[in-house]
Design a protein around this motif. Structure first.
Motif, PDB file in Angstrom:
ATOM      1  N   GLN A  92      -7.336  -3.587 -16.160  1.00  0.00           N
ATOM      2  CA  GLN A  92      -7.199  -2.660 -15.031  1.00  0.00           C
ATOM      3  C   GLN A  92      -7.948  -3.206 -13.808  1.00  0.00           C
ATOM      4  O   GLN A  92      -7.482  -3.048 -12.683  1.00  0.00           O
ATOM      5  N   ILE A  93      -9.082  -3.828 -14.027  1.00  0.00           N
ATOM      6  CA  ILE A  93      -9.826  -4.440 -12.920  1.00  0.00           C
ATOM      7  C   ILE A  93      -9.034  -5.621 -12.352  1.00  0.00           C
ATOM      8  O   ILE A  93      -8.938  -5.790 -11.133  1.00  0.00           O
ATOM      9  N   VAL A  94      -8.446  -6.420 -13.231  1.00  0.00           N
ATOM     10  CA  VAL A  94      -7.639  -7.575 -12.784  1.00  0.00           C
ATOM     11  C   VAL A  94      -6.450  -7.103 -11.957  1.00  0.00           C
ATOM     12  O   VAL A  94      -6.073  -7.761 -10.972  1.00  0.00           O
ATOM     13  N   ARG A  95      -5.876  -5.974 -12.315  1.00  0.00           N
ATOM     14  CA  ARG A  95      -4.707  -5.458 -11.596  1.00  0.00           C
ATOM     15  C   ARG A  95      -4.991  -5.178 -10.125  1.00  0.00           C
ATOM     16  O   ARG A  95      -4.065  -5.184  -9.310  1.00  0.00           O
ATOM     17  N   ILE A  96      -6.237  -4.949  -9.784  1.00  0.00           N
ATOM     18  CA  ILE A  96      -6.597  -4.712  -8.380  1.00  0.00           C
ATOM     19  C   ILE A  96      -6.151  -5.887  -7.520  1.00  0.00           C
ATOM     20  O   ILE A  96      -5.684  -5.705  -6.393  1.00  0.00           O
ATOM     21  N   PHE A  97      -6.260  -7.080  -8.063  1.00  0.00           N
ATOM     22  CA  PHE A  97      -5.982  -8.290  -7.292  1.00  0.00           C
ATOM     23  C   PHE A  97      -4.516  -8.701  -7.319  1.00  0.00           C
ATOM     24  O   PHE A  97      -4.147  -9.691  -6.690  1.00  0.00           O
ATOM     25  N   ILE A  98      -3.688  -7.978  -8.015  1.00  0.00           N
ATOM     26  CA  ILE A  98      -2.280  -8.341  -8.098  1.00  0.00           C
ATOM     27  C   ILE A  98      -1.479  -7.622  -7.018  1.00  0.00           C
ATOM     28  O   ILE A  98      -1.107  -8.229  -6.024  1.00  0.00           O
ATOM     29  N   ILE A  99      -1.229  -6.339  -7.182  1.00  0.00           N
ATOM     30  CA  ILE A  99      -0.413  -5.636  -6.180  1.00  0.00           C
ATOM     31  C   ILE A  99      -1.244  -5.082  -5.025  1.00  0.00           C
ATOM     32  O   ILE A  99      -0.924  -5.354  -3.869  1.00  0.00           O
ATOM     33  N   PRO A 100      -2.302  -4.323  -5.263  1.00  0.00           N
ATOM     34  CA  PRO A 100      -3.001  -3.703  -4.132  1.00  0.00           C
ATOM     35  C   PRO A 100      -3.544  -4.694  -3.094  1.00  0.00           C
ATOM     36  O   PRO A 100      -3.333  -4.506  -1.899  1.00  0.00           O
ATOM     37  N   VAL A 101      -4.234  -5.730  -3.535  1.00  0.00           N
ATOM     38  CA  VAL A 101      -4.813  -6.674  -2.580  1.00  0.00           C
ATOM     39  C   VAL A 101      -3.722  -7.409  -1.812  1.00  0.00           C
ATOM     40  O   VAL A 101      -3.810  -7.581  -0.590  1.00  0.00           O
ATOM     41  N   ARG A 102      -2.688  -7.817  -2.522  1.00  0.00           N
ATOM     42  CA  ARG A 102      -1.585  -8.516  -1.847  1.00  0.00           C
ATOM     43  C   ARG A 102      -0.870  -7.609  -0.844  1.00  0.00           C
ATOM     44  O   ARG A 102      -0.544  -8.026   0.257  1.00  0.00           O
ATOM     45  N   ALA A 103      -0.602  -6.375  -1.251  1.00  0.00           N
ATOM     46  CA  ALA A 103       0.119  -5.451  -0.360  1.00  0.00           C
ATOM     47  C   ALA A 103      -0.751  -5.054   0.831  1.00  0.00           C
ATOM     48  O   ALA A 103      -0.233  -4.856   1.937  1.00  0.00           O
ATOM     49  N   HIS A 104      -2.047  -4.957   0.641  1.00  0.00           N
ATOM     50  CA  HIS A 104      -2.942  -4.596   1.732  1.00  0.00           C
ATOM     51  C   HIS A 104      -3.024  -5.718   2.768  1.00  0.00           C
ATOM     52  O   HIS A 104      -3.199  -5.463   3.959  1.00  0.00           O
ATOM     53  N   ALA A 105      -2.873  -6.951   2.305  1.00  0.00           N
ATOM     54  CA  ALA A 105      -2.957  -8.100   3.208  1.00  0.00           C
ATOM     55  C   ALA A 105      -1.602  -8.466   3.815  1.00  0.00           C
ATOM     56  O   ALA A 105      -1.539  -9.264   4.742  1.00  0.00           O
ATOM     57  N   ALA A 106      -0.524  -7.874   3.306  1.00  0.00           N
ATOM     58  CA  ALA A 106       0.826  -8.251   3.747  1.00  0.00           C
ATOM     59  C   ALA A 106       1.333  -7.340   4.859  1.00  0.00           C
ATOM     60  O   ALA A 106       0.924  -6.192   4.992  1.00  0.00           O
ATOM     61  N   ALA A 107       2.228  -7.900   5.647  1.00  0.00           N
ATOM     62  CA  ALA A 107       2.914  -7.129   6.689  1.00  0.00           C
ATOM     63  C   ALA A 107       4.404  -7.418   6.565  1.00  0.00           C
ATOM     64  O   ALA A 107       4.809  -8.486   6.111  1.00  0.00           O
ATOM     65  N   THR A 108       5.204  -6.460   6.950  1.00  0.00           N
ATOM     66  CA  THR A 108       6.650  -6.623   6.909  1.00  0.00           C
ATOM     67  C   THR A 108       7.250  -6.027   8.171  1.00  0.00           C
ATOM     68  O   THR A 108       6.628  -5.212   8.853  1.00  0.00           O
ATOM     69  N   LEU A 109       8.453  -6.431   8.469  1.00  0.00           N
ATOM     70  CA  LEU A 109       9.138  -5.942   9.663  1.00  0.00           C
ATOM     71  C   LEU A 109       9.874  -4.645   9.369  1.00  0.00           C
ATOM     72  O   LEU A 109      10.687  -4.581   8.447  1.00  0.00           O
ATOM     73  N   VAL A 110       9.551  -3.607  10.113  1.00  0.00           N
ATOM     74  CA  VAL A 110      10.240  -2.321  10.009  1.00  0.00           C
ATOM     75  C   VAL A 110      10.644  -1.925  11.426  1.00  0.00           C
ATOM     76  O   VAL A 110       9.786  -1.717  12.286  1.00  0.00           O
ATOM     77  N   ASN A 111      11.936  -1.833  11.674  1.00  0.00           N
ATOM     78  CA  ASN A 111      12.471  -1.489  13.000  1.00  0.00           C
ATOM     79  C   ASN A 111      11.920  -2.401  14.100  1.00  0.00           C
ATOM     80  O   ASN A 111      11.549  -1.950  15.180  1.00  0.00           O
TER      81      ASN A 111
END
Length: 163
Positions: A92-111
């Protein structure tokens, strides 16, 4: 607590369930459910439409099955389930670095605008859920491990006394 009261308390362990460890494991599942609902309800363009989310869904199913099985095992003072709960708690601790950290650092184009995939509020919330889940699972493992040792020592003393 006197020695006699402690002996009685240990003797009762033969007949009552280890509900504290079991309930902590179930609470760990609940926090994981909060985590994945928070992630899966997010719809930031097509960022989450990938194989990683598919693997996360499969992992969550396996997680819930394994932790529920472990909750039943620790309820009956089975020491091996302590190891399984500790390993899943660490994951569960390792999972922090998989989706949450990546998604928090990522940006995407919306409109036509760059949008952060996971805002700070959601990021903190999912971190709290994963850490709480891990803490519950690790606590369940430790409590069960200690109680199993106490029960085994008590049963051994009963055998040496010829009871």
């Amino acid at each position: 607590m006197t020695a006699e009261e402690r002996t009685i308390q240990r003797d009762r362990m033969r007949f009552i369930k280890n509900s504290l460890s079991s309930n902590l494991a179930i609470l760990g599942i609940l926090f994981d459910v909060f985590y994945f609902v928070s992630i899966y309800k997010s719809d930031v363009n097509t960022y989450y439409y990938n194989i990683l989310i598919g693997a996360s869904i499969v992992y969550n199913l396996v997680f819930m099955l394994a932790v529920f099985l472990s909750s039943e095992g620790v309820k009956n003072y089975k020491r091996n389930y302590s190891y399984l709960l500790a390993a899943i708690g660490a994951l569960q601790i390792v999972r922090i670095f998989i989706i949450p950290v990546r998604a928090h650092a990522a940006a995407t184009l919306v409109n036509g605008e760059n949008v952060v995939v996971m805002q700070d509020g959601q990021f903190i919330r999912v971190l709290v859920y994963l850490i709480a889940s891990a803490a519950c699972l690790l606590a369940a493992a430790v409590v069960n491990f200690i109680r199993c040792g106490e029960l085994e020592a008590h049963l051994k003393s009963l055998r040496t006394q010829g009871v």
